[in-house]
Design a protein around this motif. Structure first.
Motif, PDB file in Angstrom:
ATOM      1  N   ARG A   3     -41.980  56.641  32.247  1.00  0.00           N
ATOM      2  CA  ARG A   3     -41.056  57.026  32.209  1.00  0.00           C
ATOM      3  C   ARG A   3     -39.679  58.082  33.008  1.00  0.00           C
ATOM      4  O   ARG A   3     -38.811  58.464  33.041  1.00  0.00           O
ATOM      5  CB  ARG A   3     -40.913  57.776  30.812  1.00  0.00           C
ATOM      6  N   ALA A   4     -40.764  59.105  33.781  1.00  0.00           N
ATOM      7  CA  ALA A   4     -40.891  59.707  34.228  1.00  0.00           C
ATOM      8  C   ALA A   4     -39.746  59.228  35.805  1.00  0.00           C
ATOM      9  O   ALA A   4     -39.545  59.669  36.675  1.00  0.00           O
ATOM     10  CB  ALA A   4     -41.957  60.233  35.498  1.00  0.00           C
ATOM     11  N   THR A   5     -40.219  58.064  36.291  1.00  0.00           N
ATOM     12  CA  THR A   5     -39.122  57.179  37.248  1.00  0.00           C
ATOM     13  C   THR A   5     -37.725  57.116  37.078  1.00  0.00           C
ATOM     14  O   THR A   5     -37.415  57.403  36.163  1.00  0.00           O
ATOM     15  CB  THR A   5     -39.894  55.672  37.698  1.00  0.00           C
ATOM     16  N   ALA A   6     -37.301  56.807  38.393  1.00  0.00           N
ATOM     17  CA  ALA A   6     -35.842  56.580  38.268  1.00  0.00           C
ATOM     18  C   ALA A   6     -35.416  55.430  36.760  1.00  0.00           C
ATOM     19  O   ALA A   6     -34.169  55.505  36.430  1.00  0.00           O
ATOM     20  CB  ALA A   6     -35.386  56.365  39.640  1.00  0.00           C
ATOM     21  N   VAL A  59     -33.897  58.782  22.706  1.00  0.00           N
ATOM     22  CA  VAL A  59     -33.102  59.254  23.887  1.00  0.00           C
ATOM     23  C   VAL A  59     -32.671  59.912  24.844  1.00  0.00           C
ATOM     24  O   VAL A  59     -32.492  61.233  25.072  1.00  0.00           O
ATOM     25  CB  VAL A  59     -31.522  58.413  23.740  1.00  0.00           C
ATOM     26  N   ARG A  60     -33.738  59.672  26.113  1.00  0.00           N
ATOM     27  CA  ARG A  60     -33.730  60.222  27.136  1.00  0.00           C
ATOM     28  C   ARG A  60     -32.123  60.384  28.031  1.00  0.00           C
ATOM     29  O   ARG A  60     -32.308  59.545  28.249  1.00  0.00           O
ATOM     30  CB  ARG A  60     -35.339  60.819  27.822  1.00  0.00           C
ATOM     31  N   SER A  61     -32.452  61.347  28.892  1.00  0.00           N
ATOM     32  CA  SER A  61     -31.292  61.121  29.664  1.00  0.00           C
ATOM     33  C   SER A  61     -31.586  59.649  30.613  1.00  0.00           C
ATOM     34  O   SER A  61     -32.553  59.769  31.114  1.00  0.00           O
ATOM     35  CB  SER A  61     -31.113  62.533  30.247  1.00  0.00           C
ATOM     36  N   TRP A  62     -29.902  59.091  31.450  1.00  0.00           N
ATOM     37  CA  TRP A  62     -30.009  58.544  31.749  1.00  0.00           C
ATOM     38  C   TRP A  62     -29.201  58.587  33.142  1.00  0.00           C
ATOM     39  O   TRP A  62     -28.106  58.959  33.365  1.00  0.00           O
ATOM     40  CB  TRP A  62     -29.920  57.094  30.988  1.00  0.00           C
ATOM     41  N   ARG A  63     -30.064  58.770  34.338  1.00  0.00           N
ATOM     42  CA  ARG A  63     -29.384  58.885  35.719  1.00  0.00           C
ATOM     43  C   ARG A  63     -28.815  57.757  36.448  1.00  0.00           C
ATOM     44  O   ARG A  63     -29.692  57.424  37.235  1.00  0.00           O
ATOM     45  CB  ARG A  63     -30.827  59.957  36.810  1.00  0.00           C
ATOM     46  N   ALA A  64     -27.887  57.642  35.922  1.00  0.00           N
ATOM     47  CA  ALA A  64     -27.274  55.446  36.581  1.00  0.00           C
ATOM     48  C   ALA A  64     -27.261  55.587  38.218  1.00  0.00           C
ATOM     49  O   ALA A  64     -27.862  54.795  38.656  1.00  0.00           O
ATOM     50  CB  ALA A  64     -25.848  55.788  35.788  1.00  0.00           C
ATOM     51  N   VAL A  68     -29.683  52.762  39.792  1.00  0.00           N
ATOM     52  CA  VAL A  68     -28.748  51.756  40.944  1.00  0.00           C
ATOM     53  C   VAL A  68     -29.532  51.826  42.265  1.00  0.00           C
ATOM     54  O   VAL A  68     -29.668  50.380  42.745  1.00  0.00           O
ATOM     55  CB  VAL A  68     -27.628  52.126  41.403  1.00  0.00           C
ATOM     56  N   GLU A  69     -29.980  52.749  42.807  1.00  0.00           N
ATOM     57  CA  GLU A  69     -30.234  52.893  43.793  1.00  0.00           C
ATOM     58  C   GLU A  69     -31.490  52.637  43.757  1.00  0.00           C
ATOM     59  O   GLU A  69     -32.547  51.546  45.128  1.00  0.00           O
ATOM     60  CB  GLU A  69     -30.809  54.465  44.531  1.00  0.00           C
ATOM     61  N   ARG A  70     -32.587  53.081  42.670  1.00  0.00           N
ATOM     62  CA  ARG A  70     -34.375  51.990  42.761  1.00  0.00           C
ATOM     63  C   ARG A  70     -33.805  50.692  42.508  1.00  0.00           C
ATOM     64  O   ARG A  70     -34.841  49.765  42.639  1.00  0.00           O
ATOM     65  CB  ARG A  70     -34.325  52.963  41.820  1.00  0.00           C
ATOM     66  N   LEU A  71     -33.116  50.049  41.708  1.00  0.00           N
ATOM     67  CA  LEU A  71     -32.930  48.660  41.659  1.00  0.00           C
ATOM     68  C   LEU A  71     -33.082  47.865  43.450  1.00  0.00           C
ATOM     69  O   LEU A  71     -32.868  46.745  43.319  1.00  0.00           O
ATOM     70  CB  LEU A  71     -31.547  48.135  40.517  1.00  0.00           C
ATOM     71  N   ALA A  72     -31.910  48.655  43.572  1.00  0.00           N
ATOM     72  CA  ALA A  72     -31.376  48.084  44.817  1.00  0.00           C
ATOM     73  C   ALA A  72     -32.807  48.010  45.946  1.00  0.00           C
ATOM     74  O   ALA A  72     -33.520  47.459  46.889  1.00  0.00           O
ATOM     75  CB  ALA A  72     -30.811  49.609  45.623  1.00  0.00           C
ATOM     76  N   GLU A  73     -33.198  49.036  46.229  1.00  0.00           N
ATOM     77  CA  GLU A  73     -34.721  49.161  46.623  1.00  0.00           C
ATOM     78  C   GLU A  73     -35.703  48.020  46.278  1.00  0.00           C
ATOM     79  O   GLU A  73     -37.233  47.482  47.510  1.00  0.00           O
ATOM     80  CB  GLU A  73     -35.124  50.825  46.744  1.00  0.00           C
ATOM     81  N   ILE A  74     -36.398  48.004  45.343  1.00  0.00           N
ATOM     82  CA  ILE A  74     -37.094  46.626  44.401  1.00  0.00           C
ATOM     83  C   ILE A  74     -36.236  45.642  45.248  1.00  0.00           C
ATOM     84  O   ILE A  74     -37.293  44.578  45.183  1.00  0.00           O
ATOM     85  CB  ILE A  74     -36.890  47.330  42.653  1.00  0.00           C
ATOM     86  N   THR A  75     -35.113  45.251  44.759  1.00  0.00           N
ATOM     87  CA  THR A  75     -34.776  44.378  45.336  1.00  0.00           C
ATOM     88  C   THR A  75     -34.921  44.064  46.524  1.00  0.00           C
ATOM     89  O   THR A  75     -35.848  42.685  47.059  1.00  0.00           O
ATOM     90  CB  THR A  75     -33.479  43.889  44.723  1.00  0.00           C
ATOM     91  N   ALA A  76     -35.140  44.636  47.590  1.00  0.00           N
ATOM     92  CA  ALA A  76     -35.171  44.474  48.400  1.00  0.00           C
ATOM     93  C   ALA A  76     -36.821  44.329  48.641  1.00  0.00           C
ATOM     94  O   ALA A  76     -36.992  43.315  49.614  1.00  0.00           O
ATOM     95  CB  ALA A  76     -34.608  45.733  49.691  1.00  0.00           C
ATOM     96  N   MET A  77     -37.826  45.160  48.592  1.00  0.00           N
ATOM     97  CA  MET A  77     -39.041  44.505  48.831  1.00  0.00           C
ATOM     98  C   MET A  77     -39.502  43.066  47.889  1.00  0.00           C
ATOM     99  O   MET A  77     -39.913  43.021  48.485  1.00  0.00           O
ATOM    100  CB  MET A  77     -39.817  45.715  48.253  1.00  0.00           C
ATOM    101  N   ALA A  78     -38.790  42.929  46.777  1.00  0.00           N
ATOM    102  CA  ALA A  78     -38.513  41.319  46.221  1.00  0.00           C
ATOM    103  C   ALA A  78     -38.560  40.451  47.389  1.00  0.00           C
ATOM    104  O   ALA A  78     -38.975  39.176  47.875  1.00  0.00           O
ATOM    105  CB  ALA A  78     -38.123  41.295  44.998  1.00  0.00           C
TER     106      ALA A  78
END
Length: 113
Positions: A3-6, A59-64, A68-78
């Motif tokens: 939960r602590a991650t983006a 429900v905790r806060s969501w920093r969209a 978005v940035e983190r998903l792009a990074e993960i997709t690039a790693m994949a």
């Protein structure tokens, strides 16, 4: 992924919660990742998605923008074959499954271009 991650699931599930609560939180998170129209960080919409899936918990806060940035990074790693998603929920149903599905969809969409 916790939960602590983006990409942490804003729909909070506690260890003592029933499997149906976990399922509702994961389903809501899956929708949150799939709906680009809510990525403006609108907290009311995040809560409404949870309620639509029967989630009535915290429900905790969501920093969209960070998600978005983190998903792009993960997709690039994949794309480079360097991806492993881990979460403390395993082997239970987990928000990391939704992240993996989203990354796979992004990869498939990029290949179809």
């Amino acid at each position: 992924m916790d939960r602590a991650t983006a990409l942490g699931n804003p729909y909070v599930v506690h260890r003592h919660d029933s499997p149906s609560v976990r399922h509702a939180a994961c389903a809501a998170y899956r929708e949150l990742l799939s709906r680009r129209d809510v990525w403006d960080g609108d907290g009311e919409t995040v809560v409404a998605i949870g309620e639509a899936h029967g989630f009535r918990g915290e429900v905790r806060s969501w920093r969209a923008e960070r998600a978005v940035e983190r998903l792009a990074e993960i997709t690039a790693m994949a794309r480079q074959g360097r991806l492993r998603l881990d979460c403390s929920c395993a082997p239970l149903e987990c928000h990391a499954w939704a992240i993996a599905e989203r990354v796979m969809e992004d990869l498939a969409g990029a290949e179809g271009m």
